[in-house]
Design a protein around this motif. Structure first.
Motif, PDB file in Angstrom:
ATOM      1  N   UNK A  90      27.106 -44.009  66.295  1.00 52.79           N
ATOM      2  CA  UNK A  90      26.415 -43.657  67.545  1.00 52.79           C
ATOM      3  C   UNK A  90      24.688 -43.214  66.914  1.00 52.79           C
ATOM      4  N   UNK A  91      23.406 -43.580  67.802  1.00 49.60           N
ATOM      5  CA  UNK A  91      22.479 -42.659  67.088  1.00 49.60           C
ATOM      6  C   UNK A  91      21.719 -42.766  68.084  1.00 49.60           C
ATOM      7  N   UNK A 105      27.148 -35.218  74.683  1.00 50.28           N
ATOM      8  CA  UNK A 105      27.219 -36.730  74.743  1.00 50.28           C
ATOM      9  C   UNK A 105      27.770 -36.969  73.577  1.00 50.28           C
ATOM     10  N   UNK A 106      27.900 -36.058  72.262  1.00 49.41           N
ATOM     11  CA  UNK A 106      28.494 -36.835  71.216  1.00 49.41           C
ATOM     12  C   UNK A 106      29.937 -37.026  71.724  1.00 49.41           C
ATOM     13  N   UNK A 107      31.026 -36.304  72.599  1.00 46.72           N
ATOM     14  CA  UNK A 107      31.833 -35.969  72.924  1.00 46.72           C
ATOM     15  C   UNK A 107      31.876 -37.178  74.180  1.00 46.72           C
ATOM     16  N   UNK A 108      31.056 -37.668  74.587  1.00 46.02           N
ATOM     17  CA  UNK A 108      31.051 -38.402  76.272  1.00 46.02           C
ATOM     18  C   UNK A 108      31.418 -40.323  75.022  1.00 46.02           C
ATOM     19  N   UNK A 109      30.460 -39.843  73.972  1.00 48.94           N
ATOM     20  CA  UNK A 109      30.700 -41.572  72.794  1.00 48.94           C
ATOM     21  C   UNK A 109      31.472 -41.614  72.576  1.00 48.94           C
ATOM     22  N   UNK A 110      32.102 -40.314  71.607  1.00 49.13           N
ATOM     23  CA  UNK A 110      33.535 -40.136  71.456  1.00 49.13           C
ATOM     24  C   UNK A 110      33.658 -41.069  70.025  1.00 49.13           C
ATOM     25  N   UNK A 111      32.342 -41.426  69.094  1.00 46.28           N
ATOM     26  CA  UNK A 111      32.194 -41.683  68.017  1.00 46.28           C
ATOM     27  C   UNK A 111      32.820 -40.561  66.918  1.00 46.28           C
ATOM     28  N   UNK A 112      33.425 -41.004  65.500  1.00 44.64           N
ATOM     29  CA  UNK A 112      33.286 -39.506  64.783  1.00 44.64           C
ATOM     30  C   UNK A 112      32.013 -39.519  64.237  1.00 44.64           C
ATOM     31  N   UNK A 113      30.766 -39.950  64.533  1.00 46.65           N
ATOM     32  CA  UNK A 113      29.486 -39.265  64.240  1.00 46.65           C
ATOM     33  C   UNK A 113      28.345 -39.023  65.236  1.00 46.65           C
ATOM     34  N   UNK A 117      26.798 -34.893  65.324  1.00 46.47           N
ATOM     35  CA  UNK A 117      27.586 -33.907  65.568  1.00 46.47           C
ATOM     36  C   UNK A 117      29.400 -34.794  65.832  1.00 46.47           C
ATOM     37  N   UNK A 118      30.345 -34.613  66.101  1.00 49.92           N
ATOM     38  CA  UNK A 118      31.561 -35.085  66.356  1.00 49.92           C
ATOM     39  C   UNK A 118      31.639 -34.666  67.672  1.00 49.92           C
ATOM     40  N   UNK A 119      33.159 -35.331  68.353  1.00 49.35           N
ATOM     41  CA  UNK A 119      32.856 -35.079  69.557  1.00 49.35           C
ATOM     42  C   UNK A 119      32.841 -33.565  69.730  1.00 49.35           C
TER      43      UNK A 119
END
Length: 270
Positions: free
Chosen positions: A23-24, A39-47, A69-71
């Motif tokens: 995600x960007x 946000x990174x946890x919500x998107x839940x992609x590796x980065x 950020x990772x999740x």
């Protein structure tokens, strides 16, 4: 909070739904680390990559802040999310070279003539390390060489491509290894169009197996360049999604080249 543009990009591939998705998020100003992590946890992609501030495309070179950020944690370096970030900026109209200011220093990004994105990263060659208790048992195979390199990674060479592809490691066992992740690599079979193969496991960062890991190849590239007496290599990361990385060692830097595909474009509202 005003809406923010967010994208999902498959990196190190020319085809959607392969390579490594990142995600960007284009920020309009600084944000607290806790919010970025959420946000990174919500998107839940590796980065997830966060870019700020966003200058005008005409600025040359554009220098942009970049965090990954990772999740579960912030990391010091991420190749595929950096490639994804460069891809989005060029898609938005940037034409000049880009410098990302990060926890790993300034990272250069350029657009190749064939549509590739080329990352200029620090070389982080592996050094021989003492035996790591339980590593072979967790991997399910005895390494032929063990070191440490990259971004605090354990670096493992195994016998051949078949051995690497058939690995089914004990993720719980690997999570006890004191490292960001475990790089596994081997020479490719002679008939393959690439030179080396890799896999990357990072359970401590919340990623059992990463599809394609640019930062790991800052160790892979100098290791095999020395072994094969070549400065240019093609690597294939043999995860379920797979991905190709063009590698070039230039002094104390590694150039990582690859394609990317935008698969999602949206708006972050919260």
């Amino acid at each position: 909070m005003p809406p923010l543009p967010v994208y999902v990009v498959d990196a190190f591939t020319e085809s959607a739904f392969s390579g490594n998705p990142a995600a960007v998020v284009l920020l309009d100003g600084p944000r607290e680390a806790a919010w970025l992590q959420s946000v990174a946890a919500e998107l839940n992609l590796s980065e997830t990559a966060f870019l700020e501030p966003l200058p005008e495309p005409s600025e040359n070179p554009a220098q942009i802040g970049l965090r990954w950020f990772t999740p579960t944690v912030e990391v010091d370096l991420c190749g595929h999310a950096t490639l994804a970030s460069g891809h989005i900026l060029y898609q938005l109209g940037f034409t000049a070279s880009i410098e990302f200011s990060s926890r790993s220093g300034l990272l250069g990004v350029a657009q190749g003539g064939d549509g590739t994105i080329v990352l200029d990263f620090p070389s982080r060659p592996p050094r021989t390390a003492p035996d790591i208790q339980g590593l072979g048992q967790a991997l399910g195979v005895e390494p032929t060489w063990v070191g440490r390199g990259g971004d605090n990674d354990v670096f493992v060479e195994v016998r051949d491509e078949s051995t690497l592809r058939s690995l089914a490691p004990d993720i719980g066992g690997l999570s006890t290894v004191d490292a960001r992740g475990i790089i596994v690599t081997a020479l490719a079979d002679e008939a393959c169009p690439y030179d080396v193969v890799t896999r990357f496991f990072a359970p401590r960062a919340g990623i059992n197996e990463d599809p394609v890991t640019g930062s790991a190849h800052t160790a892979v590239a100098p290791y095999w360049a020395q072994r094969l007496e070549r400065t240019e290599l093609l690597a294939y990361q043999a995860s379920a999604r797979g991905g190709l990385l063009a590698l070039q060692v230039v002094g104390d830097r590694v150039l990582l080249g690859g394609h990317a595909v935008t698969v999602v474009e949206g708006t972050l509202l919260a």
